[in-house]
Design a protein around this motif. Structure first.
Motif, short mmCIF file in Angstrom:
data_model
loop_
_atom_site.label_atom_id
_atom_site.label_comp_id
_atom_site.label_asym_id
_atom_site.label_seq_id
_atom_site.Cartn_x
_atom_site.Cartn_y
_atom_site.Cartn_z
N UNK A 114 12.66 -23.08 24.95
CA UNK A 114 12.31 -23.34 23.55
C UNK A 114 10.90 -23.90 23.44
N UNK A 115 10.60 -24.91 24.26
CA UNK A 115 9.30 -25.57 24.21
C UNK A 115 8.17 -24.61 24.61
N UNK A 116 8.41 -23.81 25.63
CA UNK A 116 7.38 -22.89 26.11
C UNK A 116 7.12 -21.74 25.14
N UNK A 117 8.14 -21.36 24.38
CA UNK A 117 7.98 -20.22 23.47
C UNK A 117 7.71 -20.63 22.02
N UNK A 118 7.70 -21.91 21.74
CA UNK A 118 7.50 -22.37 20.36
C UNK A 118 6.07 -22.15 19.88
N UNK A 119 5.14 -22.07 20.84
CA UNK A 119 3.74 -21.92 20.47
C UNK A 119 3.09 -23.23 20.06
N UNK A 121 1.79 -26.95 21.21
CA UNK A 121 1.40 -27.74 22.38
C UNK A 121 2.24 -29.01 22.49
N UNK A 122 2.59 -29.62 21.34
CA UNK A 122 3.38 -30.86 21.40
C UNK A 122 4.78 -30.62 21.93
N UNK A 123 5.35 -29.44 21.69
CA UNK A 123 6.68 -29.14 22.25
C UNK A 123 6.61 -29.04 23.78
N UNK A 124 5.57 -28.37 24.26
CA UNK A 124 5.41 -28.25 25.71
C UNK A 124 5.19 -29.64 26.33
N UNK A 125 4.38 -30.45 25.66
CA UNK A 125 4.13 -31.82 26.14
C UNK A 125 5.43 -32.62 26.15
N UNK A 126 6.24 -32.48 25.12
CA UNK A 126 7.51 -33.22 25.04
C UNK A 126 8.42 -32.87 26.21
N UNK A 127 8.47 -31.60 26.55
CA UNK A 127 9.30 -31.23 27.71
C UNK A 127 8.72 -31.84 28.98
#
Length: 176
Positions: A114-119, A121-127
């Protein structure tokens, strides 16, 4: 105003007050259940490495032990766990721990995707932050320095990440 009208108004007011009270209690219970699930998510993540070791080092044969217990039932039973430990419960404990860990690992994979495909940056950082703090055991200061964020952003990311992960782990009961 006659006596019957007064009684009718009083009854309507009492019903209205009772309905409002029940609605408030329902909201409190829902929030409490969500808060417990969020706390349980953080506890599960915090103890994940230890639980993984518990399953790995157990003398009990896990593949034979897995039953058809539903993951949600196992997770719900965390709230009812008593501190009394019986010898017969060891088998069940290992099995339940294994089921919970398998579920958490799958939900972590889903959250990562989910984080990698959300587009975002904050989602990727959260993971990355959840991974670093709960699975890798990194310190807050090193995570903040590496990610280029302050502590308030770190705590917000933990809260947001655990909220989404809680929804994945507990389903609808993990959503506020």
């Amino acid at each position: 105003m006659d006596k019957e009208q007064i009684i009718k108004l009083a009854a309507e007011a009492a019903v209205s007050a009772a309905m409002n009270y029940l609605a408030q209690q329902s909201q409190k219970e829902k929030k409490s259940r969500h808060d417990k699930r969020l706390r349980n998510t953080k506890l599960l993540l915090k103890h994940y490495p230890l639980l993984k070791e518990h399953c790995k080092e157990s003398v009990f044969d896990l593949p034979k032990a897995i039953t058809t217990e539903r993951v949600v039932d196992v997770l719900d039973s965390l709230e009812r766990y008593s501190s009394d430990i019986y010898i017969e419960s060891i088998k069940k404990s290992v099995t339940r721990t294994y089921i919970i860990l398998a579920h958490i690992e799958q939900m972590l994979r889903l959250y990562k995707i989910y984080c990698e495909t959300s587009g975002k940056a904050e989602d990727e950082r959260r993971y990355r932050i959840l991974q670093a703090v709960y699975l890798d055991g990194e310190k807050i200061s090193s995570i903040c320095e590496r990610e280029g964020i302050d502590e308030s952003t770190y705590y917000r990311d933990i809260r947001e990440g655990c909220g989404k992960l809680s929804a994945l782990i507990f389903g609808i009961d993990g959503v506020s």
